[in-house]
Design a protein around this motif. Structure first.
Motif, short mmCIF file in Angstrom:
data_model
loop_
_atom_site.label_atom_id
_atom_site.label_comp_id
_atom_site.label_asym_id
_atom_site.label_seq_id
_atom_site.Cartn_x
_atom_site.Cartn_y
_atom_site.Cartn_z
N VAL A 148 0.84 -1.20 0.00
CA VAL A 148 0.00 0.00 0.00
C VAL A 148 0.88 1.25 0.00
N GLU A 149 1.91 1.27 0.83
CA GLU A 149 2.79 2.44 0.93
C GLU A 149 3.51 2.74 -0.37
N ALA A 150 3.90 1.72 -1.13
CA ALA A 150 4.59 1.93 -2.40
C ALA A 150 3.67 2.51 -3.46
N ILE A 151 2.37 2.37 -3.25
CA ILE A 151 1.39 2.83 -4.24
C ILE A 151 0.68 4.11 -3.79
N ALA A 152 0.40 4.24 -2.49
CA ALA A 152 -0.51 5.30 -2.03
C ALA A 152 0.04 6.28 -1.02
N SER A 153 1.35 6.26 -0.73
CA SER A 153 1.90 7.23 0.23
C SER A 153 1.94 8.62 -0.41
N GLY A 154 2.16 9.64 0.39
CA GLY A 154 2.24 11.00 -0.12
C GLY A 154 3.21 11.18 -1.27
#
Length: 187
Positions: free
Chosen positions: A179-185
């Motif tokens: 998720v972080e690789a796709i949706a972080s700031g």
């Protein structure tokens, strides 16, 4: 515990500290950018915590609360933030205890702290809540019956490293399609 506490927030972009009164009022807040170098980040964190503690009500600070990007190891008091690669693992509680010697120190995930604060000050009446943080990274926290639910390792609710696309982009944690690789700031 009654009385003000020193609260410290560790993120991939900023380090922050403040005195927090029992009613949730923030005083003496200071924020600095998070240095990329782990040793410089540790020194900046120490300076920041000492600066805010010195501004606080002398001798009245009853404890220290640290919210950090994870993952965490609650038993060891260490953090391994994905966005501060030199801090794997970093003994954050041992590093900050000298700021308030002899007083309790507690570590939790930054998403957990956010979720509990929102639950407490936001007036929620539900028995359960999942709070999500989308910033430099993606985190989260579970509140069950008015308390943080850390899980066995201290990372329950930390959703940033759940794989949602097996063929997705590489993540700093070493996985792919988190998720972080796709949706972080920054993404």
């Amino acid at each position: 515990m009654t009385g003000p506490v020193l609260a410290v927030d560790v993120g991939g972009t900023k380090l922050a500290a403040a005195v927090v009164e029992p009613d949730g009022t923030l005083r003496d807040r200071v924020t600095v950018p998070t240095p990329a170098d782990g040793q410089k980040a540790a020194a900046a964190l120490d300076r920041l915590a000492r600066e805010v503690a010195a501004k606080g009500p002398a001798g009245r600070l009853v404890g220290l609360g640290v919210g950090s990007a994870g993952p965490l190891d609650l038993n060891a008091g260490t953090v391994s933030p994905v966005n501060i690669t030199d801090w794997r693992p970093f003994p954050i509680l041992d590093a900050l205890r000298p700021v308030l010697p002899g007083r309790p120190a507690v570590l939790a995930g930054d998403g957990q702290c956010m979720a509990l604060g929102e639950y407490w000050r936001g007036g929620y009446t539900t028995r359960a809540m999942l709070g999500m943080v989308v910033s430099t990274g993606v985190g989260g926290g579970l509140v069950l019956d008015g308390r943080i639910h850390p899980g066995v390792t201290g990372n329950a609710g930390h959703i940033g490293h759940i794989v949602v696309d097996l063929d997705g982009p590489p993540c700093p944690c070493g996985g792919r399609g988190c998720v972080e690789a796709i949706a972080s700031g920054p993404r």
